[in-house]
Structure formats: C-alpha cells, structure tokens
Design a protein around this motif. Structure first.
Motif, PDB file in Angstrom:
ATOM      1  N   LEU A  13       0.815  -1.209   0.000  1.00  0.00           N
ATOM      2  CA  LEU A  13       0.000   0.000   0.000  1.00  0.00           C
ATOM      3  C   LEU A  13       0.851   1.262   0.000  1.00  0.00           C
ATOM      4  N   ASN A  14       2.025   1.172   0.618  1.00  0.00           N
ATOM      5  CA  ASN A  14       2.844   2.376   0.823  1.00  0.00           C
ATOM      6  C   ASN A  14       4.074   2.440  -0.067  1.00  0.00           C
ATOM      7  N   ILE A  15       4.069   1.708  -1.176  1.00  0.00           N
ATOM      8  CA  ILE A  15       5.259   1.698  -2.027  1.00  0.00           C
ATOM      9  C   ILE A  15       5.583   3.096  -2.553  1.00  0.00           C
ATOM     10  N   ASP A  16       4.576   3.890  -2.893  1.00  0.00           N
ATOM     11  CA  ASP A  16       4.851   5.241  -3.397  1.00  0.00           C
ATOM     12  C   ASP A  16       5.531   6.095  -2.332  1.00  0.00           C
ATOM     13  N   ARG A  17       5.090   5.962  -1.084  1.00  0.00           N
ATOM     14  CA  ARG A  17       5.711   6.725  -0.005  1.00  0.00           C
ATOM     15  C   ARG A  17       7.159   6.274   0.212  1.00  0.00           C
ATOM     16  N   SER A  18       7.393   4.982   0.130  1.00  0.00           N
ATOM     17  CA  SER A  18       8.760   4.496   0.341  1.00  0.00           C
ATOM     18  C   SER A  18       9.681   4.950  -0.784  1.00  0.00           C
ATOM     19  N   VAL A  19       9.174   5.016  -2.016  1.00  0.00           N
ATOM     20  CA  VAL A  19       9.973   5.542  -3.122  1.00  0.00           C
ATOM     21  C   VAL A  19      10.294   7.014  -2.886  1.00  0.00           C
ATOM     22  N   ARG A  21      10.589   8.554  -0.026  1.00  0.00           N
ATOM     23  CA  ARG A  21      11.621   8.657   1.014  1.00  0.00           C
ATOM     24  C   ARG A  21      12.994   8.332   0.442  1.00  0.00           C
ATOM     25  N   LEU A  22      13.080   7.268  -0.351  1.00  0.00           N
ATOM     26  CA  LEU A  22      14.365   6.916  -0.944  1.00  0.00           C
ATOM     27  C   LEU A  22      14.892   8.044  -1.818  1.00  0.00           C
ATOM     28  N   TRP A  47      19.938  12.334   8.250  1.00  0.00           N
ATOM     29  CA  TRP A  47      18.647  11.984   7.652  1.00  0.00           C
ATOM     30  C   TRP A  47      18.244  10.567   8.067  1.00  0.00           C
ATOM     31  N   LEU A  48      19.187   9.637   8.008  1.00  0.00           N
ATOM     32  CA  LEU A  48      18.883   8.253   8.354  1.00  0.00           C
ATOM     33  C   LEU A  48      18.584   8.088   9.842  1.00  0.00           C
ATOM     34  N   GLU A 135      12.418   0.069   5.414  1.00  0.00           N
ATOM     35  CA  GLU A 135      10.987   0.068   5.093  1.00  0.00           C
ATOM     36  C   GLU A 135      10.299  -1.174   5.643  1.00  0.00           C
ATOM     37  N   ALA A 136      10.964  -2.311   5.636  1.00  0.00           N
ATOM     38  CA  ALA A 136      10.383  -3.525   6.215  1.00  0.00           C
ATOM     39  C   ALA A 136      10.163  -3.339   7.716  1.00  0.00           C
ATOM     40  N   ALA A 137      11.145  -2.744   8.388  1.00  0.00           N
ATOM     41  CA  ALA A 137      10.998  -2.495   9.823  1.00  0.00           C
ATOM     42  C   ALA A 137       9.881  -1.490  10.087  1.00  0.00           C
TER      43      ALA A 137
END
Length: 462
Positions: A13-19, A21-22, A47-48, A135-137
């Motif tokens: 569901l959140n792949i766009d958000r994770s992209v 962030r990357l 940042w990290l 992102e997995a965490a």
C-alpha cells in the motif's frame, strides 16, 4: 491479531511513499572520498538517524575520525538479535557527461517493457538496498507495534573510500554491536526472479616482488648473454606458478581447502550458468583455470594465483637495447576457507627465492592479506532465510558465492565473532560505480517484502 500478511499488505500500500523517502535520501550527494562532500555525508547520516528515530528506533549519529556512523536499536530483549549493515556513502559521479540525468536528481522511469526503475547515484549501491530493510521495519512496527526480533542497525559512511574508521569503531563498540547474526545487503540476486544468499567470500593476499641483478642497467650488446637478466628470471619464476592443468604449484597451497558439498554443487549446476557466454562477453572462449573444475567452481570455491602486472627495463616509445637492473611483478592470490594468508605469503616468497640464480636477489612488498569467509552450510539462519526468500520470489532462493571480497564481513567474523548472511536485491546490470546507476522498482519493493519475511522467520527461532 496483526500478522505477517498485514505487514506485507502495508508495504504494498505504501510503495509510493517508500519511493519518495528513498528519493529524498538519494538527493544528498554523500560522496565519501571527496572532502568537499563531508557536510553532505553528515547530512545523509542525520537523515537516516532521524528516519529511524521516527519509527521508534533508538538512533544516533556517532562520530568517527572520518564520516559518522549511524547506530540504532529496537526490538524485544531476549529475542534473536540481528545486526543489519549498510552504507550511505556513494561513489563519485565522474565522468558527469555520460549521465543521462543529474546523478543526484533521481527519477522513476517506466521502460519499454512496462517495468519501472529508479535511476541516480546510490540507487543500488547502497541507499536503495539499505532502505529495503528500513521500510520492512517501518511496516512491521506500524502493523504489529514492534519488531519480531532484536535489531541493531549499523550504517557506515566510508565504505566507498576504504572504511578507515570501521575497525576502530567495531573494536570500541563490540558489546553494543555483537549479535547472533549479521545481515549485509550490499549484494545481488542471481537473476531478476531468483533471490540469492552469498555464503562464501574469497580472501586475498597481494604481493609485489622485485628481482635485483646488476647494480645498473646494462647495454645488451656489451653484456647480453653474460649478464643475468632479471626480466627473464622473473618470467621463468612466474610461469612456474601453475602446472599444465591450471593448478597452483606453491607447496602447501591447497592445504585446508575443502571440496564443495554435493548439495551445493547440484544447486550451482542447476543455475543455468553459461560458461561460453560468460567468457564470450569479454572476448574469450576457453576456461583457463583448473581443467577438472567447472567455471563456477573456479570463480567461487577454488583458490587462484594471478599475475596482475609485470614490468622492467625500457617501456617508453621507441626502442632501447637495455638489460635492466631490476624487474617487478604484482601477484595476487584469491583464497578460500581453510587457507592461511600468512602461510600463502610465506610459501610464495620461498618459491621465488628457491628459484633465484646466482647474482640475483629478491625483495617483497605486501599489499594486504585477508582470509576467506564461509558461512557454515548447516547454519540454521541460512536455512531460515533461504526458506523466507523462496516464499517471496518466483523461484527458490539459491546459495551462491562471490569471487571477490567484502571486507566488513571478515571484520564481523574476526572482531565480533559473528557470521553474516549476505542478502541483496541488486542485479548485475545495475551499473554500480558507473554512470546511469539504476535499481529496479521490483528489487526495491520485493526487497522490502523479503526482509519482512526474513525478520519474521528469524523472530520465530526462539
């Protein structure tokens, strides 16, 4: 009760958000080898640490004599403990004119076949890879309120510039960093559908040898035939390093070298590796190593001796009839588990000195030495991770090896007494260290799902 399925659904569901962030991280030009970018390296570390803190990790930017480390902790005490390692620094981007886009202005591009990829410096090496784990965490904590195992995160800022601060940092923080197993993400899959766990890394011994003869360069008309020629002496010695079957002739060279388990050999035989295509891609056709070994064995599980450079005398334009006073060679040995770098170095030096004719001497300069790393094939962590990856991808996970070395894995073993699982989702055509670096969106997305499965499976190993 929340389950792994809900974690995976959250990642989808959140792949766009994770992209997004990357991409934010990719825009930071954290080139570690150039002092002009020191501030940017610091910004990437901050940042990290901020992102890890936002999802509940106890995270901090830790100073070193060079670029800082990021260290973070989370997860239940008493549960299996993993140390996740990645690096936030990147390679320089020269030659800039070969890039299709600004290397620090990442893009998500759709390809003619409908697949999508992220482009920009650091996408595959190593920001995209390390963010699959974070992102997995993030998803696991969002869906379940916690992590299934104890997690320590160590993110380095000098991997691309030789890691000068790493070993002192490991020594100074052993108690904090030691875990049951290390997870290292800076590796590739076998292909776009087949995940891989790298179980072995070859070690390395480097030597520079100089053969000394006359006390000056000599005119080949006045002295030719009577004077020892160090180039001829050196060439004869180097030629004797291998027999006609491709085996290394150093006495004791194969002491401790174990045969590849039949189970692993069958896995490698089933990978569909094409030796002709592999060699043909660089203009070669005939394997030149041990004649009774498959090419993958030669690359992954057998030790080697290679001459990396040989020089002496006049090498400029035109011609000069000279017998040089010295000749030089650079020789490297790739080692496998069971071989002692110090013994290999001593054996090579003895091999050279025993073959010196009258009036010639040899001197040596060492250029690094590290043992090979081999994860036990019966490791329960290996079995657990392999099963988790096989559930996620189209094809079952395979155990492979690497002909090169990843120094941090050896340091984890020698300094922290800890084995490593090398699990990454890069592909061979990701162009790491080159212009137009990329990372497939599929690698980024399914990498996140893979780490969620691996963490879940390790958490159940109580």
């Amino acid at each position: 009760m929340p389950s792994l399925d809900s974690v995976l659904a959250c990642l989808d569901l959140n792949i766009d958000r994770s992209v997004a962030r990357l991409m934010e991280l990719l825009r930071i030009p954290s080139i570690s080898t150039d002092p002009a970018y020191a501030g940017h390296c610091r910004s990437a570390a901050e940042w990290l640490a901020k992102d890890l803190s936002a999802i509940g990790f106890e995270a901090a930017v830790r100073p070193t004599p060079g670029h800082p480390m990021v260290v973070a902790h989370d997860g239940p005490e008493g549960a299996p403990h993993v140390l996740f390692y990645g690096h936030y620094d990147v390679q320089p981007v020269v030659p800039l004119e070969l890039w299709e886009d600004d290397p620090f202005d990442p893009k998500l591009k759709e390809m003619p076949d409908g697949t999508k990829r992220l482009t920009g410096r650091g996408t595959a090496d190593d920001k995209g890879q390390l963010m699959t784990f974070i992102e997995a965490a993030r998803a696991y904590k969002a869906e379940t309120g916690g992590l299934p195992c104890r997690v320590t995160v160590l993110l380095e800022g000098e991997e691309e510039s030789g890691s000068p601060s790493l070993n002192p940092f490991l020594d100074a923080n052993k108690g904090e960093l030691k875990a049951d197993i290390a997870l290292v993400c800076d590796t590739n899959m076998w292909d776009g559908e087949t995940p891989a766990i790298s179980t072995g890394l070859r070690g390395l011994v480097g030597e520079e040898v100089t053969i000394h003869a006359a006390n000056q360069d000599l005119h080949s008309g006045y002295f030719g035939g009577a004077a020892a020629n160090p180039i001829r002496v050196l060439s004869k010695i180097l030629a004797a390093l291998h027999d006609d079957n491709g085996r290394v002739t150093l006495p004791g060279f194969y002491d401790g070298v174990q045969e590849l388990p039949e189970e692993v050999k069958k896995i490698w035989d089933g990978l569909g590796f094409d030796p002709a295509a592999f060699l043909g891609s660089v203009g070669l056709s005939v394997p030149a190593g041990e004649k009774d070994r498959a090419v993958l064995e030669q690359l992954w599980s057998r030790p080697t001796a290679e001459i990396n450079g040989i020089f002496g005398g006049y090498t400029g334009e035109g011609f000069k009839t000279v017998i040089p006073a010295e000749a030089f060679a650079k020789v490297s040995f790739r080692l496998v588990a069971g071989q002692d770098p110090d013994k290999i170095r001593a054996a090579f030096r003895a091999f050279v000195e025993e073959r010196l004719p009258a009036d010639c001497t040899a001197s040596f300069s060492p250029h690094g030495g590290s043992p090979a790393i081999q994860l036990p094939f019966d490791s329960p962590y290996l079995d657990t991770a392999r099963a988790a990856l096989s559930t996620e991808w189209e094809k079952p996970a395979v155990m492979i090896a690497m002909g090169g070395s990843i120094p941090v894995v050896g340091e984890f073993k020698s300094r922290l007494g800890m084995e490593s699982l090398l699990i990454g989702f890069g592909l061979g055509d990701d162009r790491i260290h080159s212009p137009n670096e990329k990372y497939e969106l599929k690698s980024f997305h399914k990498g996140q799902r893979s780490w969620a499965r691996v963490l879940d499976a390790i958490g159940r190993m109580r």
